[in-house]
Design an enzyme around this catalytic site. Sequence first.
Site, PDB file in Angstrom:
ATOM      1  N   ASP A  13      55.237  23.577   6.936  1.00  0.00           N
ATOM      2  CA  ASP A  13      53.917  24.229   6.990  1.00  0.00           C
ATOM      3  C   ASP A  13      53.039  23.883   5.793  1.00  0.00           C
ATOM      4  OD1 ASP A  13      54.850  25.617   9.297  1.00  0.00           O
ATOM      5  OD2 ASP A  13      55.872  27.016   7.964  1.00  0.00           O
ATOM      6  N   LYS A  16      50.771  19.177   7.117  1.00  0.00           N
ATOM      7  CA  LYS A  16      50.920  17.761   7.484  1.00  0.00           C
ATOM      8  C   LYS A  16      50.058  17.380   8.677  1.00  0.00           C
ATOM      9  CE  LYS A  16      55.313  18.299   8.060  1.00  0.00           C
ATOM     10  NZ  LYS A  16      55.481  19.666   7.566  1.00  0.00           N
ATOM     11  N   GLY A  40      54.996  23.183  14.339  1.00  0.00           N
ATOM     12  CA  GLY A  40      53.683  23.564  14.849  1.00  0.00           C
ATOM     13  C   GLY A  40      52.624  22.984  13.944  1.00  0.00           C
ATOM     14  N   HIS A  41      51.698  22.267  14.518  1.00  0.00           N
ATOM     15  CA  HIS A  41      50.605  21.702  13.729  1.00  0.00           C
ATOM     16  C   HIS A  41      49.308  22.340  14.165  1.00  0.00           C
ATOM     17  CE1 HIS A  41      53.054  17.752  13.345  1.00  0.00           C
ATOM     18  NE2 HIS A  41      53.296  18.574  12.352  1.00  0.00           N
ATOM     19  N   GLN A 219      58.662  19.762   9.853  1.00  0.00           N
ATOM     20  CA  GLN A 219      59.282  20.682   8.876  1.00  0.00           C
ATOM     21  C   GLN A 219      59.115  20.154   7.445  1.00  0.00           C
ATOM     22  OE1 GLN A 219      61.635  19.875  11.758  1.00  0.00           O
ATOM     23  NE2 GLN A 219      60.480  21.447  12.802  1.00  0.00           N
TER      24      GLN A 219
HETATM   25  P1  IMP Z   1      65.221  25.905  13.885  1.00  0.00           P
HETATM   26  O1  IMP Z   1      64.750  24.556  13.480  1.00  0.00           O
HETATM   27  O2  IMP Z   1      64.383  26.521  14.970  1.00  0.00           O
HETATM   28  O3  IMP Z   1      66.683  25.950  14.191  1.00  0.00           O
HETATM   29  O4  IMP Z   1      65.020  26.880  12.623  1.00  0.00           O
HETATM   30  C1  IMP Z   1      65.765  26.704  11.425  1.00  0.00           C
HETATM   31  C2  IMP Z   1      64.936  27.106  10.208  1.00  0.00           C
HETATM   32  O5  IMP Z   1      63.870  26.185  10.053  1.00  0.00           O
HETATM   33  C3  IMP Z   1      64.280  28.473  10.311  1.00  0.00           C
HETATM   34  O6  IMP Z   1      64.202  29.043   9.017  1.00  0.00           O
HETATM   35  C4  IMP Z   1      62.878  28.166  10.808  1.00  0.00           C
HETATM   36  O7  IMP Z   1      61.952  29.158  10.459  1.00  0.00           O
HETATM   37  C5  IMP Z   1      62.629  26.875  10.059  1.00  0.00           C
HETATM   38  N1  IMP Z   1      61.644  26.001  10.722  1.00  0.00           N
HETATM   39  C6  IMP Z   1      61.825  25.251  11.827  1.00  0.00           C
HETATM   40  N2  IMP Z   1      60.700  24.564  12.113  1.00  0.00           N
HETATM   41  C7  IMP Z   1      59.802  24.885  11.162  1.00  0.00           C
HETATM   42  C8  IMP Z   1      58.463  24.445  10.885  1.00  0.00           C
HETATM   43  O8  IMP Z   1      57.875  23.621  11.577  1.00  0.00           O
HETATM   44  N3  IMP Z   1      57.884  25.006   9.796  1.00  0.00           N
HETATM   45  C9  IMP Z   1      58.513  25.876   8.982  1.00  0.00           C
HETATM   46  N4  IMP Z   1      59.761  26.301   9.195  1.00  0.00           N
HETATM   47  C10 IMP Z   1      60.404  25.803  10.278  1.00  0.00           C
END
Ligand code: IMP
Length: 421
Positions: A13, A16, A40-41, A219
């Site tokens: 977040d 990007k 999410g963008h 991420q």
């Molecule tokens: P997962 O990728 O859904 O399994 O989540 C694993 C961890 O990564 C959790 O703490 C999510 O909140 C975090 N996470 C996954 N995708 C994002 C992102 O795009 N931005 C910020 N945190 C993310």
Amino acid sequence: MSVQVIVGSQWGDEGKGKITDILAEKMDLVVRYQGGNNAGHTVVVGKETFKLHHIPSGILNDSCVSIMANGVVLDPEVLLKEMNGLKKRGIAVNPSKFKLSSIAHVILPFHKTLDSNQESNREGEKIGTTGRGIGPAYTDKIARFGVRAMDLLKPEFLKKQIMKKSWLTGIGVTEKDIDDVVIEFHKYGKELEPYIIDTSLYINEAIKAGKRVILEGAQGTMLDVDHGTYPFVTSSNPISGAATTGTGIGPQLIEGVMGVTKAYVTRVGEGPFPTELLDETGEALRDKGGEYGTTTNRPRRCGWLDLVVLRYAIRVNGLTEICLTKLDVLDGQESVKICTNYVYNNEKVEHFPLDLDVFNECEPEYVELPGWDEDISKITDFEKLPENAKTFVDYVEQAVGVKVSMVSVGPNRVQTIFKND
Ligand code: IMP
């Protein structure tokens, strides 16, 4: 620079999406190399706001080809909805503008069920997953019974591959459920077929032809399954090295790595976060920065900029430049803090400790810089920033030894300062 990687240098977040969208103006290809619709963008173009999860933000640029490469995991239903949503808003999404790797792995409904079951069983140690089935889909890929985009076009093979997942019975899945999914996912496969190609071949040929390419990580560094705050991480490698495995291009082709870094730090989900602010300053940053998850709408945890984390990101990604985002969110702070190092057991810690128990106990030490009152969101020239804002940027640059080439002061394309121009 013709092949450049963009990564998040914190916990995701960092903005990007906006930066990729801006750089896409000068690029021919924007490629995502890992992650799924957990990302999410949010991209603001004029008066319009686009929230994208799967398709790289390059899609908003007419001259750019957007690619989901082999390292991503895809939810075909979500992808098709996103494609249709963009088309309805007048954005061209067609097989010459958007391409999907034939060997990208697919998230099945069963993965989502398993993801939430596993999360609820993690008593006292929840990861805070987005519940999109990302972890289980990558687990199956590594276990060698994953389903790839091209498999959606072969229903018999698809069923055979799904039947190999012995864990399905444990979550109450019947053969009838599998048959239903095969029918549904074969249909998605047919819809996506015109977009499915060998993206490694396509990208390599494009590079040979002199095209300019961005490889975009989702991420952030600290969510990397190898190098992040394990187990509070995602199930893929956001770091720059994964841009080669996730796309099928050689590392020698990469000419630079930009680390997108928020001027403060946010984190969604669980896990240690030394500079977290649990007071009104943290709330102020959340409100002003609109720090709510694009995917899950969860409030993001907020804290001061952490140079231990940034230096680590520079090391594991080989960052060649930094884009500092959301500097405007710090407007109006009487003073701003930057964490220079931690203290653990009365000792100074300058490098990110890999042992999470140690990281958990680390106390941040700060330098406190004077803030600025001015609204900087309309400034487009670095020299016109208030002196204290310039000092903040210069301090970061000098402390970590990597140039800050861009500064973002708002969500719109125009709210961007190219520092070295
Ligand atoms: P997962 O990728 O859904 O399994 O989540 C694993 C961890 O990564 C959790 O703490 C999510 O909140 C975090 N996470 C996954 N995708 C994002 C992102 O795009 N931005 C910020 N945190 C993310």
